[in-house]
Design a protein around this motif. Sequence first.
Motif, PDB file in Angstrom:
ATOM      1  N   ALA A 192       0.837  -1.199   0.000  1.00 36.78           N
ATOM      2  CA  ALA A 192       0.000   0.000   0.000  1.00 36.78           C
ATOM      3  C   ALA A 192       0.875   1.253   0.000  1.00 36.78           C
ATOM      4  CB  ALA A 192      -0.883   0.004   1.250  1.00 36.78           C
ATOM      5  N   PRO A 193       0.348   2.394  -0.456  1.00 35.00           N
ATOM      6  CA  PRO A 193       1.050   3.662  -0.222  1.00 35.00           C
ATOM      7  C   PRO A 193       1.205   3.871   1.279  1.00 35.00           C
ATOM      8  CG  PRO A 193      -0.837   3.961  -1.693  1.00 35.00           C
ATOM      9  CD  PRO A 193      -0.961   2.589  -1.092  1.00 35.00           C
ATOM     10  N   TYR A 194       2.209   4.640   1.662  1.00 34.11           N
ATOM     11  CA  TYR A 194       2.370   4.888   3.094  1.00 34.11           C
ATOM     12  C   TYR A 194       3.002   6.252   3.335  1.00 34.11           C
ATOM     13  CZ  TYR A 194       7.283   3.480   2.411  1.00 34.11           C
ATOM     14  OH  TYR A 194       8.590   3.385   1.972  1.00 34.11           O
ATOM     15  N   GLN A 195       2.767   6.759   4.531  1.00 32.66           N
ATOM     16  CA  GLN A 195       3.436   7.971   4.977  1.00 32.66           C
ATOM     17  C   GLN A 195       4.781   7.592   5.579  1.00 32.66           C
ATOM     18  OE1 GLN A 195       0.511   9.686   7.740  1.00 32.66           O
ATOM     19  NE2 GLN A 195       0.597  11.533   6.488  1.00 32.66           N
ATOM     20  N   ILE A 196       5.801   8.387   5.291  1.00 33.77           N
ATOM     21  CA  ILE A 196       7.024   8.225   6.056  1.00 33.77           C
ATOM     22  C   ILE A 196       6.703   8.635   7.495  1.00 33.77           C
ATOM     23  CG2 ILE A 196       8.458   8.663   4.018  1.00 33.77           C
ATOM     24  CD1 ILE A 196       9.117  11.421   5.279  1.00 33.77           C
ATOM     25  N   PRO A 197       7.449   8.135   8.487  1.00 36.52           N
ATOM     26  CA  PRO A 197       7.117   8.468   9.881  1.00 36.52           C
ATOM     27  C   PRO A 197       7.035   9.980  10.098  1.00 36.52           C
ATOM     28  CG  PRO A 197       8.739   6.716   9.804  1.00 36.52           C
ATOM     29  CD  PRO A 197       8.583   7.199   8.395  1.00 36.52           C
ATOM     30  N   THR A 198       5.956  10.420  10.716  1.00 39.27           N
ATOM     31  CA  THR A 198       5.740  11.856  10.875  1.00 39.27           C
ATOM     32  C   THR A 198       5.714  12.316  12.328  1.00 39.27           C
ATOM     33  OG1 THR A 198       3.339  11.496  10.798  1.00 39.27           O
ATOM     34  CG2 THR A 198       4.444  12.051   8.719  1.00 39.27           C
ATOM     35  N   ASP A 199       5.947  11.380  13.282  1.00 40.20           N
ATOM     36  CA  ASP A 199       5.913  11.804  14.681  1.00 40.20           C
ATOM     37  C   ASP A 199       7.299  12.128  15.216  1.00 40.20           C
ATOM     38  OD1 ASP A 199       6.277   8.995  14.280  1.00 40.20           O
ATOM     39  OD2 ASP A 199       5.980   8.637  16.419  1.00 40.20           O
ATOM     40  N   SER A 202      11.366  14.119  13.898  1.00 44.41           N
ATOM     41  CA  SER A 202      11.906  15.375  13.369  1.00 44.41           C
ATOM     42  C   SER A 202      11.608  15.570  11.885  1.00 44.41           C
ATOM     43  CB  SER A 202      13.416  15.431  13.618  1.00 44.41           C
ATOM     44  OG  SER A 202      14.025  14.199  13.288  1.00 44.41           O
ATOM     45  N   CYS A 203      11.612  14.494  11.097  1.00 41.68           N
ATOM     46  CA  CYS A 203      11.265  14.643   9.676  1.00 41.68           C
ATOM     47  C   CYS A 203       9.808  15.064   9.529  1.00 41.68           C
ATOM     48  CB  CYS A 203      11.534  13.338   8.922  1.00 41.68           C
ATOM     49  SG  CYS A 203      13.292  12.988   8.696  1.00 41.68           S
ATOM     50  N   GLY A 204       8.953  14.512  10.372  1.00 38.44           N
ATOM     51  CA  GLY A 204       7.562  14.931  10.359  1.00 38.44           C
ATOM     52  C   GLY A 204       7.401  16.386  10.752  1.00 38.44           C
ATOM     53  N   ALA A 205       8.238  16.860  11.682  1.00 35.28           N
ATOM     54  CA  ALA A 205       8.184  18.267  12.079  1.00 35.28           C
ATOM     55  C   ALA A 205       8.525  19.178  10.901  1.00 35.28           C
ATOM     56  CB  ALA A 205       9.133  18.519  13.249  1.00 35.28           C
ATOM     57  N   LEU A 206       9.519  18.800  10.109  1.00 40.26           N
ATOM     58  CA  LEU A 206       9.873  19.574   8.923  1.00 40.26           C
ATOM     59  C   LEU A 206       8.725  19.590   7.924  1.00 40.26           C
ATOM     60  CD1 LEU A 206      11.843  21.055   7.020  1.00 40.26           C
ATOM     61  CD2 LEU A 206      12.694  18.806   6.303  1.00 40.26           C
ATOM     62  N   ILE A 207       8.128  18.423   7.693  1.00 38.89           N
ATOM     63  CA  ILE A 207       7.021  18.318   6.741  1.00 38.89           C
ATOM     64  C   ILE A 207       5.858  19.206   7.166  1.00 38.89           C
ATOM     65  CG2 ILE A 207       5.222  16.721   5.928  1.00 38.89           C
ATOM     66  CD1 ILE A 207       7.474  14.554   5.925  1.00 38.89           C
ATOM     67  N   ALA A 208       5.520  19.176   8.459  1.00 38.03           N
ATOM     68  CA  ALA A 208       4.411  19.993   8.952  1.00 38.03           C
ATOM     69  C   ALA A 208       4.722  21.483   8.846  1.00 38.03           C
ATOM     70  CB  ALA A 208       4.105  19.620  10.403  1.00 38.03           C
ATOM     71  N   ALA A 209       5.960  21.863   9.207  1.00 37.36           N
ATOM     72  CA  ALA A 209       6.339  23.281   9.164  1.00 37.36           C
ATOM     73  C   ALA A 209       6.326  23.824   7.741  1.00 37.36           C
ATOM     74  CB  ALA A 209       7.716  23.457   9.798  1.00 37.36           C
ATOM     75  N   ALA A 210       6.672  22.964   6.764  1.00 36.40           N
ATOM     76  CA  ALA A 210       6.739  23.398   5.368  1.00 36.40           C
ATOM     77  C   ALA A 210       5.417  23.230   4.637  1.00 36.40           C
ATOM     78  CB  ALA A 210       7.835  22.619   4.643  1.00 36.40           C
ATOM     79  N   TRP A 245       4.229  20.378   3.527  1.00 34.93           N
ATOM     80  CA  TRP A 245       4.383  19.329   2.513  1.00 34.93           C
ATOM     81  C   TRP A 245       3.514  18.137   2.876  1.00 34.93           C
ATOM     82  CZ3 TRP A 245      10.428  19.346   3.067  1.00 34.93           C
ATOM     83  CH2 TRP A 245      10.937  20.552   2.557  1.00 34.93           C
ATOM     84  N   HIS A 246       3.416  17.165   1.955  1.00 39.01           N
ATOM     85  CA  HIS A 246       2.799  15.895   2.311  1.00 39.01           C
ATOM     86  C   HIS A 246       3.911  14.870   2.547  1.00 39.01           C
ATOM     87  CE1 HIS A 246       3.478  13.229  -1.156  1.00 39.01           C
ATOM     88  NE2 HIS A 246       3.304  14.280  -1.946  1.00 39.01           N
ATOM     89  N   ALA A 247       3.575  13.768   3.212  1.00 35.79           N
ATOM     90  CA  ALA A 247       4.585  12.796   3.642  1.00 35.79           C
ATOM     91  C   ALA A 247       4.430  11.439   2.957  1.00 35.79           C
ATOM     92  CB  ALA A 247       4.498  12.602   5.162  1.00 35.79           C
ATOM     93  N   TRP A 248       3.734  11.388   1.828  1.00 38.06           N
ATOM     94  CA  TRP A 248       3.348  10.106   1.252  1.00 38.06           C
ATOM     95  C   TRP A 248       4.308   9.595   0.178  1.00 38.06           C
ATOM     96  CZ3 TRP A 248      -0.511   6.867   2.761  1.00 38.06           C
ATOM     97  CH2 TRP A 248      -1.409   7.380   3.722  1.00 38.06           C
ATOM     98  N   ARG A 249       4.525   8.294   0.236  1.00 36.67           N
ATOM     99  CA  ARG A 249       5.207   7.564  -0.832  1.00 36.67           C
ATOM    100  C   ARG A 249       4.176   6.677  -1.531  1.00 36.67           C
ATOM    101  NH1 ARG A 249      10.135   5.019  -1.647  1.00 36.67           N
ATOM    102  NH2 ARG A 249       9.747   6.242  -3.509  1.00 36.67           N
ATOM    103  N   PRO A 250       4.276   6.535  -2.862  1.00 41.86           N
ATOM    104  CA  PRO A 250       3.378   5.615  -3.557  1.00 41.86           C
ATOM    105  C   PRO A 250       3.711   4.173  -3.205  1.00 41.86           C
ATOM    106  CG  PRO A 250       5.063   6.428  -5.050  1.00 41.86           C
ATOM    107  CD  PRO A 250       5.251   7.170  -3.760  1.00 41.86           C
ATOM    108  N   ALA A 251       2.750   3.282  -3.382  1.00 43.28           N
ATOM    109  CA  ALA A 251       3.020   1.855  -3.187  1.00 43.28           C
ATOM    110  C   ALA A 251       4.159   1.419  -4.108  1.00 43.28           C
ATOM    111  CB  ALA A 251       1.758   1.050  -3.492  1.00 43.28           C
ATOM    112  N   VAL A 286       7.000  11.877  -2.250  1.00 42.66           N
ATOM    113  CA  VAL A 286       7.792  12.740  -1.385  1.00 42.66           C
ATOM    114  C   VAL A 286       9.288  12.517  -1.576  1.00 42.66           C
ATOM    115  CG1 VAL A 286       7.733  11.135   0.580  1.00 42.66           C
ATOM    116  CG2 VAL A 286       8.080  13.579   1.000  1.00 42.66           C
ATOM    117  N   ALA A 287       9.695  11.297  -1.955  1.00 41.68           N
ATOM    118  CA  ALA A 287      11.116  10.983  -2.147  1.00 41.68           C
ATOM    119  C   ALA A 287      11.598  11.256  -3.568  1.00 41.68           C
ATOM    120  CB  ALA A 287      11.386   9.519  -1.783  1.00 41.68           C
ATOM    121  N   GLN A 288      10.708  11.677  -4.469  1.00 38.77           N
ATOM    122  CA  GLN A 288      11.067  12.019  -5.854  1.00 38.77           C
ATOM    123  C   GLN A 288      11.835  10.892  -6.542  1.00 38.77           C
ATOM    124  OE1 GLN A 288      12.399  16.251  -6.310  1.00 38.77           O
ATOM    125  NE2 GLN A 288      12.333  16.267  -4.062  1.00 38.77           N
ATOM    126  N   ALA A 289      11.407   9.652  -6.296  1.00 41.55           N
ATOM    127  CA  ALA A 289      12.149   8.493  -6.804  1.00 41.55           C
ATOM    128  C   ALA A 289      11.483   7.804  -7.989  1.00 41.55           C
ATOM    129  CB  ALA A 289      12.340   7.472  -5.675  1.00 41.55           C
TER     130      ALA A 289
END
Length: 282
Positions: free
Chosen positions: A195-202, A204-212, A214-220, A250-253
């Motif tokens: 399934a698609p998933y969010q990178i962990p957001t609880d 420091s990386c999640g703090a950056l995502i929230a402050a900016a 952005w969304h935190a999702w990677r495709p399946a 989010v990872a531009q991969a």
Amino acid sequence: MTATVPNPTAAGSGRNATERFAQKERSAATVDQARVSAIATDAITALHEVIRKHGVTYAEYDALKAWLIRVGEDGEWPLFLDVWVEHVVEEVANAGRLGAVGTIEGPYYIPGSPESRSEATLPMRDGEQGTPFLFQGTVTDLDGNPIEDAQVELWHADDDGYYSQFAPGIPEWNLRGTVRTGDDGRFAFHTIKPAPYQIPTDGSCGALIAAAGWHAWRPAHLHLKVSAPSKQLVTTQLYFAGGQHVEDDVAQAVKPELVLHPTPAASGRGEEVTYDFALDPA
């Protein structure tokens, strides 16, 4: 299979990724001081220009220092670098590749997964959730000749977006396996679609995502490493056409060559797809 020890998603995942990276074998080559100086100077100079361009304040500078410290405390440097930096390193490293297309490895690779010959059903829990999925193909050289005894490693998240050995309560080798090709170069994996998933957001990386904002999702996606004697290893990820966040990973991969188009399985259960790998000479 034994289950992993429960731990908080971001903190536990970050610690595990950091510990795995610390165990990773790295080159012992002599440091080229001139190259280190050139790269470090350019990186620091680029940061100076960002500060000047945006008129960074002392309050923002202090926030940056606090955030950098927190990234280390959370063990999230592997996550941060693999999500926002690795895709450019991979692009440079594989610019001359003629065969199979690579992309990022990400922080969740574990070597030594259970091995089979030609065909495997990935280890999974009783009643594993997800659409049954057959992933198959052939490993060849650049001339199309099949490669016997090529190693195809496959790993991916479960239907909830979690990886074994990085999230609580999942058996050790869940949805991880290796196949050695036969003399026809073929391999096949029976698994489930991730399934698609969010990178962990609880953390420091999640703090950056929230402050900016952005969304935190990677495709399946499926992760793969394909290798053979005298051939270049290819590390890649494969995505699913029409899937969520294929267009804004989010990872531009994501690359066009890495998008799969599954069809209903011939068995009548789930879906299947064929994807071949041509390996460059080493």
